[in-house]
Design a protein around this motif. Structure first.
Motif, mmCIF file in Angstrom:
data_model
loop_
_atom_site.group_PDB
_atom_site.id
_atom_site.type_symbol
_atom_site.label_atom_id
_atom_site.label_comp_id
_atom_site.label_asym_id
_atom_site.label_seq_id
_atom_site.Cartn_x
_atom_site.Cartn_y
_atom_site.Cartn_z
ATOM 1 N N TYR A 1 8.437 28.789 -1.097
ATOM 2 C CA TYR A 1 9.089 27.486 -0.945
ATOM 3 C C TYR A 1 9.579 27.494 0.294
ATOM 4 O O TYR A 1 10.214 28.626 0.821
ATOM 5 C CB TYR A 1 10.074 27.230 -1.951
ATOM 6 N N HIS B 1 10.125 24.984 4.466
ATOM 7 C CA HIS B 1 10.102 23.814 5.284
ATOM 8 C C HIS B 1 8.957 23.837 6.402
ATOM 9 O O HIS B 1 8.655 24.691 7.102
ATOM 10 C CB HIS B 1 11.359 23.364 5.729
ATOM 11 N N VAL C 1 7.908 22.818 9.991
ATOM 12 C CA VAL C 1 9.048 22.129 11.099
ATOM 13 C C VAL C 1 7.990 22.086 12.358
ATOM 14 O O VAL C 1 6.896 22.632 12.300
ATOM 15 C CB VAL C 1 9.949 23.504 11.697
ATOM 16 N N VAL D 1 12.947 19.746 11.047
ATOM 17 C CA VAL D 1 12.212 19.782 9.493
ATOM 18 C C VAL D 1 11.374 18.473 9.346
ATOM 19 O O VAL D 1 11.918 17.366 9.489
ATOM 20 C CB VAL D 1 13.377 19.877 8.361
ATOM 21 N N ASP E 1 9.205 18.390 6.500
ATOM 22 C CA ASP E 1 9.143 17.840 5.013
ATOM 23 C C ASP E 1 9.407 19.390 4.408
ATOM 24 O O ASP E 1 9.501 20.486 5.030
ATOM 25 C CB ASP E 1 7.673 17.856 4.877
ATOM 26 N N GLU E 2 9.892 19.269 3.109
ATOM 27 C CA GLU E 2 10.050 20.312 2.351
ATOM 28 C C GLU E 2 8.897 20.705 1.422
ATOM 29 O O GLU E 2 8.354 19.804 0.814
ATOM 30 C CB GLU E 2 11.343 19.945 1.305
ATOM 31 N N THR F 1 2.857 18.953 -0.001
ATOM 32 C CA THR F 1 3.725 18.310 0.673
ATOM 33 C C THR F 1 4.294 17.113 -0.112
ATOM 34 O O THR F 1 3.830 16.951 -1.244
ATOM 35 C CB THR F 1 3.263 17.396 1.801
#
Ligand code: GDP
Length: 455
Positions: free
Chosen positions: A49, A51, A53, A59, A61-62, A84
Motif C-alpha cells: 500500500y 502513494h 508521486v 501525491v 493517487d493512493e 489505482t
C-alpha cells in the motif's frame, strides 16, 4: 525492456501493468510505499500500500501495488500491477509518469506474447487467452480454459511423439542401409501414418463444433406472416435464463442476437428484422425467410396450427429441406387445431416437430432439448473432446493430413525411404507450427495483434 498499459473505460479501480527486467526501477521512482522495504526483500505475489508521486513528490493517487518476481509471473519477467482509483484522469497521469521514468507503451497482446516468447505457454495457449476474453458463452469460455490448460497441446505432442518413435527407425534405415530392416520399418511407418492420419482427421472435424461454439449456432426463425415468429423470438429472449448479447449482423441493417440457453449458444439471425416487422403492414415473408435460411446452421420453421397449410407454408417447408430443421406448430392454445405432428408434409422434412404456444411460452423446454440433441448426439460430444477453434489451427491440421497422404502415396509407389522421410518431417513441422515451436515472426505478430491492450 519495460512496458505498461492502461485499461480504458471507467471503473472502480484501474490497473496499470508493467513487465520487464527493470520495471521495479521505474516503479521505485514513482511509488512511495507506507512501509518502506528494499525491493529485494519484497516477496512475489504480495501487495503493498502507498502513494504514487510525481517528480515534485506531489501525491497523485493512493494505490496498491502487486509484485510478481521473475520467473513467477504471467510473462516470466519481473512484473508489477498498480491498482489505482478508476477514472481516466488519475490513470492517465500515472501512465504518463511511468513513461517519463523509462517505461515503453505495450502493444496489444504484448504480455501474452512475452509469456509465449519466454516459453511459459505455447501458441495454442496464447490463442486460448483471446478466446477466453472474447467468449460470449460459458461453453466457449470453458473451451478456452481447456486449451489454456494445455489439453490440445498435449494431444498434439502425443501425435508428434508417435511420429518421432518411428522416425528414429527411419533414420537408422537411411544412415545404415546395410542393416536389412527396411521391410519392418515400412510396415511400421504405414501403421503410424494410419493412426496419426485418423487422429488428425478427428481433430479437423472438431473444428466445425469449435466454430459453432465460438460463433454460435446461426439460427433462422422463418415462417409466413402472423405465424408467431416475433412472439417466439420474444419468448426466447425474455427467458430468465437466457443471456442475451446484441451485436451488429454481418449484413447491413441487421442485428444478430446471441442467446445462451442451457449452455447452447444460438446466434439468432436478423432479430431486428423480425421485431421491426411486427407492427408493420409488410411482415417478414417468404423472400426474407429465404435469405435468412440460406445463411443458417439451424432453421426453426413456424406454422400456425389452427390453419391449413397454404402455398406460402409449403414454400417455407421447401426452404427447410436439407438443413438442420425444427418444425414448430404454434398457437396450440387456440381452437380448432388443424395441423398434426404426423403430417407427412412435415415428417418428410424432419422428425423434429414440436407443438408450442409462443404467446403462453408453452413448449420452450422441448424446443431447447431438440436443439441440444441436434447439435450434440449425432456429433462429437462437446464436453469430452478437444477442439480446434481457429482457422490457423485448422489450416495446419489440413496441411498435416495432406502430408500424411503424400507419405502414404510415396510408400505405395515404392519410393526410397529418404523421400518418405521428407513428408513425415513435414507433418512434424506442421504440428510444430500449431503449438508455435516453428513459426515465423509475421505469424506471431498477426496472432498477437488481435489481442486487446493489457493482455
Ligand atoms: P409474425 O408475423 O410471424 O412475427 O407473428 P407475430 O409473433 O407477430 O404473431 C402474430 C399474431 O399471432 C399476434 O397477434 C400474436 O399475438 C399471435 N400469436 C403468436 N403466437 C401465439 C400463440 O401461441 N397463441 C395465440 N393464441 N396467439 C399467438
Amino acid at each position: 525492456m519495460r512496458q505498461y498499459l492502461r485499461l480504458l473505460g471507467i471503473g472502480g479501480i484501474g490497473i496499470i501493468r508493467m513487465s520487464g527486467k527493470n520495471c521495479f526501477d521505474v516503479l521505485q521512482k514513482i511509488f512511495v510505499p507506507i512501509h518502506k522495504k528494499p525491493i529485494e526483500e519484497i516477496k512475489g505475489y504480495t501487495m503493498k500500500y502507498g502513494h504514487i508521486v510525481d517528480n515534485k513528490q506531489r501525491v497523485v493517487d493512493e494505490v496498491l501495488v502487486s509484485y510478481f518476481k521473475a520467473p513467477k509471473s504471467y510473462t516470466t519477467e519481473n512484473m508489477c500491477e498498480i491498482n489505482t482509483h478508476g477514472g481516466n484522469v488519475v490513470e492517465k497521469e500515472i501512465l504518463e509518469l511511468c513513461l517519463k521514468n523509462g517505461a515503453d507503451l505495450a502493444e496489444p497482446g504484448e504480455f501474452t506474447k512475452r509469456a509465449f516468447l519466454n516459453g511459459r505457454i505455447d501458441l495454442l495457449q496464447a490463442e486460448s487467452v483471446i478466446d477466453i476474453i472474447n467468449a460470449k458463452s460459458k461453453r466457449e469460455a470453458d473451451e478456452g480454459i481447456k486449451q489454456l490448460k494445455g489439453v490440445l497441446s498435449e494431444k498434439i505432442a502425443a501425435i508428434k511423439q508417435e511420429i518421432m518413435d518411428v522416425m528414429v527407425n527411419i533414420e537408422v534405415v537411411i544412415d545404415y542401409p546395410e542393416y536389412d530392416v527396411e521391410d519392418v520399418t515400412i510396415s511400421q511407418i504405414k501403421a503410424m501414418l494410419d493412426s496419426v492420419g485418423g487422429k488428425l482427421i478427428k481433430l479437423e472435424k472438431s473444428f466445425d463444433n469449435g466454430k459453432l461454439i465460438k460463433e454460435g449456432i446461426k439460427t433462422a426463425i422463418i415462417g409466413k406472416p402472423n405465424v408467431g415468429k416475433s412472439s417466439l423470438l420474444n419468448a426466447i429472449l425474455n427467458e430468465d435464463r437466457a443471456i442475451v448479447t446484441e451485436f451488429e449482423g454481418t449484413t447491413r441493417d441487421t442485428i444478430e442476437e446471441f442467446v445462451n440457453i442451457n449452455g447452447i449458444p444460438l446466434k439468432l439471425i436478423d432479430t431486428a428484422g423480425i421485431r421491426k416487422a411486427k407492427d408493420q403492414v409488410e411482415k417478414i415473408g417468404i423472400e426474407k425467410s429465404k435469405e435468412m435460411a440460406a445463411d443458417a446452421d439451424l432453421i426453426i420453421a413456424i406454422f400456425d396450427s389452427t390453419k391449413e397449410l397454404s402455398d406460402e407454408d409449403l414454400a417455407i417447408l421447401e426452404l427447410a429441406k436439407d438443413k438442420k430443421t425444427i418444425i414448430i406448430l404454434n398457437k396450440i392454445d387456440q381452437k380448432p387445431q388443424v395441423l398434426a405432428e404426423n403430417d407427412e408434409r412435415f415428417t418428410d422434412v424432419t422428425n423434429n416437430i414440436i407443438k408450442i404456444s409462443a404467446l403462453n411460452k408453452w413448449g420452450l423446454d422441448e424446443l431447447y432439448d431438440k436443439i441440444t440433441n441436434l447439435f450434440q448426439l449425432n456429433e462429437i460430444n462437446l464436453d469430452n473432446e478437444v477442439m480446434i477453434t481457429n482457422v490457423r489451427q485448422k489450416n495446419l491440421i489440413d496441411k498435416a493430413i495432406q502430408n500424411v497422404e503424400k507419405a502414404k502415396d510415396a510408400i505405395n509407389n515404392n519410393a526410397p525411404t529418404d523421400i518418405i522421410a521428407i513428408f513425415i518431417k513435414e507433418i512434424l513441422e506442421d504440428l510444430g507450427s500449431i503449438t508455435g515451436e516453428v513459426v515465423s515472426e509475421d505469424i506471431i505478430n498477426e496472432i498477437f495483434s488481435k489481442f486487446c491492450l493489457g493482455k
